[in-house]
Design an enzyme around this catalytic site. Structure first.
Site, PDB file in Angstrom:
ATOM      1  N   GLU A 277      19.223  93.783  79.530  1.00 56.49           N
ATOM      2  CA  GLU A 277      18.860  94.609  78.375  1.00 56.49           C
ATOM      3  C   GLU A 277      18.782  96.081  78.781  1.00 56.49           C
ATOM      4  O   GLU A 277      19.198  96.966  78.036  1.00 56.49           O
ATOM      5  CB  GLU A 277      17.524  94.125  77.794  1.00 56.49           C
ATOM      6  N   GLU A 280      22.203  97.309  79.024  1.00 57.20           N
ATOM      7  CA  GLU A 280      22.779  97.418  77.678  1.00 57.20           C
ATOM      8  C   GLU A 280      22.299  98.710  77.019  1.00 57.20           C
ATOM      9  O   GLU A 280      23.081  99.425  76.380  1.00 57.20           O
ATOM     10  CB  GLU A 280      22.377  96.194  76.837  1.00 57.20           C
ATOM     11  N   CYS A 297      14.167  89.166  72.263  1.00 58.07           N
ATOM     12  CA  CYS A 297      13.562  88.018  72.965  1.00 58.07           C
ATOM     13  C   CYS A 297      12.811  87.105  72.031  1.00 58.07           C
ATOM     14  O   CYS A 297      12.471  85.992  72.395  1.00 58.07           O
ATOM     15  CB  CYS A 297      12.577  88.427  74.043  1.00 58.07           C
ATOM     16  N   SER A 317      19.751  93.890  70.412  1.00 55.36           N
ATOM     17  CA  SER A 317      20.344  93.682  71.722  1.00 55.36           C
ATOM     18  C   SER A 317      21.060  92.334  71.693  1.00 55.36           C
ATOM     19  O   SER A 317      20.599  91.390  71.066  1.00 55.36           O
ATOM     20  CB  SER A 317      19.242  93.665  72.776  1.00 55.36           C
ATOM     21  N   LYS A 356      10.438  79.073  69.211  1.00 53.61           N
ATOM     22  CA  LYS A 356      11.336  78.706  70.308  1.00 53.61           C
ATOM     23  C   LYS A 356      11.961  77.334  70.063  1.00 53.61           C
ATOM     24  O   LYS A 356      13.050  77.045  70.545  1.00 53.61           O
ATOM     25  CB  LYS A 356      10.585  78.700  71.639  1.00 53.61           C
ATOM     26  N   GLU A 359      14.833  78.152  68.094  1.00 57.17           N
ATOM     27  CA  GLU A 359      15.838  78.874  68.883  1.00 57.17           C
ATOM     28  C   GLU A 359      16.686  77.918  69.729  1.00 57.17           C
ATOM     29  O   GLU A 359      17.898  78.052  69.802  1.00 57.17           O
ATOM     30  CB  GLU A 359      15.143  79.886  69.796  1.00 57.17           C
ATOM     31  N   GLU A 364      24.620  78.142  68.660  1.00 59.48           N
ATOM     32  CA  GLU A 364      25.294  78.979  69.664  1.00 59.48           C
ATOM     33  C   GLU A 364      24.634  78.890  71.044  1.00 59.48           C
ATOM     34  O   GLU A 364      25.144  79.431  72.021  1.00 59.48           O
ATOM     35  CB  GLU A 364      25.379  80.437  69.185  1.00 59.48           C
ATOM     36  N   CYS A 501       3.368  87.506  72.481  1.00 60.66           N
ATOM     37  CA  CYS A 501       3.431  86.059  72.731  1.00 60.66           C
ATOM     38  C   CYS A 501       2.068  85.435  73.014  1.00 60.66           C
ATOM     39  O   CYS A 501       1.849  84.263  72.721  1.00 60.66           O
ATOM     40  CB  CYS A 501       4.365  85.770  73.874  1.00 60.66           C
TER      41      CYS A 501
END
Lengths: 573, 428
Positions: A277, A280, A297, A317, A356, A359, A364, A501
């Site tokens: 990141e 990037e 994230c 990102s 999560k 996710e 993908e 988190c």
């Protein structure tokens, strides 16, 4: 200040104090259900009513402000009779499944029933509100247990600005539902789980996946786990210790005893995320890429952005979250090193997060050729597994995380708190850009629980403006500014859960008071670590040398980066 | 017994949408007068008149104006509560459709008194045919300089918009109405803060019933002393009564406050047709008391009605003849509340249904004396602990019905207990 009398005790409190707060001051506990310390007053459950001298009706202590000379009685027979009748009405419309409810022993309705010593028979036939919604991979909604306190819809609407939960119908048939009565999975729900944190009963709970993990263990799979930074902050709390008690050594031991073959530290892939990141960001800064760049994230934030800000997706990102980066490596690089076939690996991640779970099943997320992460288990579920295994967490010896991903830095450690990803990124970006060593690694401006934080960092002549939002309501504010072209930031960190988190939906039930302790735990842990910058992690350097090549390189691109989709059609009825 | 037409003075006599017609009959004189008075003088005059809210709760209008006046804010609102949802009430409909200017005038004076420049009429969803009447009347009033900028050439500007209702009974409760106007679910707010401090869009807001507003113009024009020549010692002015149910002449009538209920039924209402007899009367709407035939010799004066076990409400009189069973009536009343409870607070949401089940059990045979005790206890809980007037007043019809028709209920309960014993015996 005003003088008041509560149950015969004189006290002085500030103007505007509610009776409930004033009573707490003099040691009088009034039962509450719809009240939540971190939310606005609702005054709808009516369990907290009290008698005020001169008033014909009882008044809810949670909403009623004191005045000079007010005389309050909180425990007259009349008050107790009315409260007991209100409680009886609630119980009569609540599923009688306490013994096998996941909130058994940790339920505010149970606590109130116990405190009020309600032991008589309920005079009404038990009625149920039909509808258990298990469509979501993250959140289970059981209308039968709902007491309509409104705490979930408050947090979803007012804090998260998502509005996935609202009341439907009226009177006795009122129930919480998502818009148009859709399944939660088909709604705007971001899976953040803040509703679970707000629910006083078992009407909103974490989708329990522990069964699958046991099955994989029994089937002889190579069951490996990665443990997110925030988990070490809240696991002890989930097992009855004080908030802020941090101990990764005991956590690893407990997990090994539960039956995990390997236990890795997600801090490692947090460091990896910073490498990717950070580069990037530099790339976008130097080559005119889309700015501001926004962190990726947090899977609840990603779904929120895909749903509510689809035109702004290029700002995100392309880095996968640490969980998914690790997931990809665990079924590519790890098999190469360990000799275990990827098909035999069952990869579990232990997360403070319910989103999560969503996710890891995104289509993908299979760059290894398999589903990269097989199951996500939250802190609450892990605590249940430890408990069920008969492990006394308090007395465990300590064990190190397994290699070859054994080392995480302080930078990875602070990912769990709002501002942590930003701070970790700045620690690395500073040194990469300036080529100089960063003396003071503590970026205090990006720490703390302020809703939106801003800072600007001087990278030897290049000024980088950053912003941090936690809670999706704050994220919406920031993104509206980005959309309107009013935000001149270069880099934005967003975490869907208030506090980051450590405030995630998969943690033990929280409030801001506990959150303060958890936050202290995070930074204390960071300070303890010898290496506090991601790029200085020797294992990170090694994995680039041995396997990945360079940040943003071909292999990285394949395994560590992802794409997003426009989900705005969710709004169509 | 003669009708006194103060509020209904223009009904069917003028073109309702014409501000000019209204002014030709002395309309807007009260507003004109108040334009040159201080805010406090206006409030003083209304307070002196002793006018109380005509929507049911009977809160003194002068005090409400005074509270809204004292609240500090640049934005204040005057709301007209035209969500006339009480079954058996039609009085506001008559004023809205036959003399809307009298409502506009009252709103403008109230706005002048509290320092508001914007008013809304929250119109019952079931009155859509009144919308074009109101809109035309508003347009004509603006053209005639009675509303809009610089009313009658003064510094005072005030305008009114119509807001269609959401269609729920509870939206007649002022704070639920405000929520509904803000585009939210029609649910009441807890108090304090009161709407006069934090109302519509969190700004100070004075909410008045249609009929209350229609009183304000005449009071300002003719003075509080004139107003006090009508009514009883304690309550003044006139009141609109809606008489419905088993009577010959159903309709809306205007009498001085304090008219005898018996006269309303037998003179204005023309008595009960077809040789049937009076069984019960429910005054004050569905949330009002149900009284028996021996209790109807009662002046309809809010100061008196409550003491004698009745309720005044919005002035509704529902006449029930002896072809009905009082237990059915109670059942029907409770099914209404089950349907109309908004579901926000526990006592009303859950309690209405449980009361309904218990009341149905009186007929079905499941409710015994224990159940009757349960009903009374539940009534106490709902009255004391419900969030808004809706839940708090459900016990009024229930308890009055049980008390005023005790013998009938006793008979049912004796029957139910007997049957229960037989059933228990049979099981042996």
């Amino acid at each position: 200040m005003v003088q008041i009398v509560i149950d015969g005790q004189e006290t002085e409190v500030e103007v505007g104090t509610t009776i409930l707060e004033a009573a707490k001051k003099v040691g009088v506990k009034i039962p509450t259900l719809c009240h939540h310390p971190d939310q606005a007053v609702k005054a709808n459950c009516r369990i907290c009513v009290v008698e005020i001298e001169g008033q014909k009706l009882l008044q809810p202590s949670c909403s009623f402000p004191v005045w000079e000379g007010m005389v309050v009685r909180t425990n007259t027979p009349k008050v107790q009779r009315v409260r007991s009748n209100v409680l009886e009405l609630i119980l009569a419309h609540h599923a009688q499944e306490c013994l096998f409810c996941s909130r058994n022993g940790n339920c505010e309705l149970q606590e109130v029933t116990q405190d009020m010593h309600f032991t008589r028979e309920v005079r009404y036939t038990n009625e149920t509100r039909h509808g258990k919604d298990e469509s979501s991979p993250s959140v289970v909604r059981d209308t039968n247990k709902c007491i309509l306190c409104g705490r979930c819809s408050y947090v979803c609407d007012k804090i998260q600005s998502v509005g996935a939960l609202c009341k439907e119908g009226r009177g006795f048939s009122t129930k919480l539902s998502s818009a148009y009565g859709k399944d939660l999975a088909d709604s705007t729900c971001t899976n953040c789980g803040q509703c679970i944190q707000a629910c006083p009963v078992g009407a909103l709970t974490i989708h329990d996946d522990t069964e699958h993990v046991y099955e994989a263990m029994e089937a002889g799979k190579h069951v490996i786990a990665q443990v997110a930074p925030a988990v070490r902050i809240t696991i002890a709390e989930a097992l009855g210790e004080n908030p802020g008690t941090v101990n990764k050594g005991r956590l690893v031991t407990a997990m090994k005893r539960v039956g995990f073959d390997k236990v890795f530290d997600t801090d490692f892939s947090a460091d990896l995320t910073i490498m990717e990141e950070g580069h990037e960001l530099l790339n976008r800064l130097q080559n005119g890429g889309t700015l501001p760049m926004v962190t990726s994230c947090c899977p609840a934030w990603i779904k929120f952005c895909e749903t509510s800000f689809p035109e702004e997706l290029p700002h995100l990102s392309t880095c996968k979250s640490p969980q998914q980066m690790f997931g990809a490596l665990l079924k590519t690089w790890y098999p190469e090193r360990s000799g275990v076939y990827p098909k035999d690996i069952y990869s579990v991640s232990i997360m403070p997060c319910t989103a999560k779970k969503f996710e890891c099943v995104r289509p993908e997320m299979n760059s290894s050729g398999y589903q990269d992460v097989d199951k996500v288990i939250t802190v609450q579920e892990l605590a249940n597994m430890i408990c069920a295994a008969g492990i006394n967490f308090a007395d465990l010896p300590e064990t190190e995380f397994d290699s070859p991903f054994g080392l995480g830095t302080g930078a990875g450690e602070i990912f769990g708190a709002t501002g942590g990803v930003m701070e970790a990124a700045l620690r690395t970006v500073y040194e990469v850009v300036t080529g100089e060593e960063l003396e003071d690694v503590d970026f205090n401006a990006v720490r703390g629980f302020e809703g939106i934080k801003e800072a600007s960092v001087d990278l030897k002549g290049i000024e980088v403006k950053v912003a941090i939002a936690h809670g999706l309501g704050n994220a919406r504010k920031l993104m509206n500014a980005v959309k309107a072209g009013e935000a001149d930031y270069h880099f934005i960190e967003v975490m869907a859960c208030p506090g980051g988190c450590i405030g995630g939906g998969g943690n033990p039930i929280k409030n801001w008071k506990k959150m303060e302790k958890r936050l202290e735990g995070v930074y204390a842990e960071d300070k303890k670590l010898p290496i506090r910058k991601s790029h200085e992690n020797p294992y990170i350097q090694k994995i680039y040398n041995d396997f990945l090549g360079e940040p943003l390189g071909e292999q990285s691109h394949k395994l560590l980066h992802t794409t997003y989709i426009d989900r705005s059609d969710i709004f169509k009825s | 017994m003669e009708e006194v037409r103060v509020l209904l003075r223009n009904v069917d006599r003028i073109n309702p949408v014409s501000a000019v017609d209204y002014m030709n009959e002395g309309g807007y004189e009260g507003l004109k007068k108040s334009l040159w008075m201080s805010e406090l003088d206006i409030i003083h005059e209304i307070t002196e008149s002793t006018l109380r809210g005509r929507g049911g709760a009977g809160f003194p209008t002068g005090i409400k104006l005074s509270h809204a006046h004292n609240a500090r804010s640049k934005n204040k609102f005057v709301l007209c509560n035209a969500d006339e949802g009480e079954p058996g009430t039609n009085k506001d409909r008559i004023l809205l459709s036959k003399d809307p200017n009298s409502i506009f005038e009252g709103m403008a004076i109230a706005a002048r008194a509290i320092g508001a420049d914007k008013g809304y009429i929250y119109l019952r969803a079931e009155y859509p045919y009144i919308v074009p009447i109101l809109e035309q009347a508003l347009e004509n009033a603006r053209e005639a300089g009675c509303l809009g900028d610089n009313i009658f050439g003064s510094e005072f500007s005030f305008d009114i918009e119509i807001r269609p209702g959401g269609g729920a009974y509870v939206c007649g409760e002022e704070s639920a109405m405000i929520e509904s106007m803000e585009g939210k679910r029609g649910e009441p707010r807890f108090r304090p803060p009161y709407p006069t401090v934090q109302g519509l869009f969190q700004e100070p807001t004075a909410v008045f019933n249609v009929e209350t507003l229609a009183n304000i113009g005449p009071i300002m024009y003719r003075g509080a002393d004139w107003y006090k020549t009508m009514g009883t010692k304690k309550s003044h002015g006139t009141k609109l009564y809606t008489i419905s149910g088993n009577v010959r002449n159903k309709g809306v009538y205007e009498y001085e406050v304090g008219v005898n209920l018996k006269d309303l039924i037998y003179e204005a209402g023309g008595g009960i047709p077809d040789g049937r007899k009076l069984l019960a009367v429910q005054t004050g709407g569905t949330a009002g008391a149900i009284i028996n035939k021996h209790q109807i010799n009662m002046p309809m004066d809010p100061a008196y009605v409550a003491d004698s076990g009745g309720s005044m409400g919005a002035g509704d009189v529902l006449v029930i003849d002896n072809t009905n069973d009082i237990v059915d009536i109670l059942d029907n009343v409770l099914s209404f509340f089950v349907h109309e409870s908004c579901g926000k607070c526990t006592p009303c949401r859950e309690g209405s249904m449980r009361l309904y089940q218990l009341a149905s059990g009186i007929i079905d045979g499941t409710t015994t004396s224990e159940g009757m005790e349960n009903i009374r206890e539940l009534c106490e809980t709902m009255r004391l602990a419900s969030l808004c007037g809706l839940g708090q007043s459900v016990p009024i019809p229930v308890l009055s019905c049980l008390d005023n028709f005790r013998e009938i209920f006793d008979e049912y309960i004796v029957r139910n207990e007997k049957n229960k014993k037989i059933a228990a015996g049979g099981a042996k």
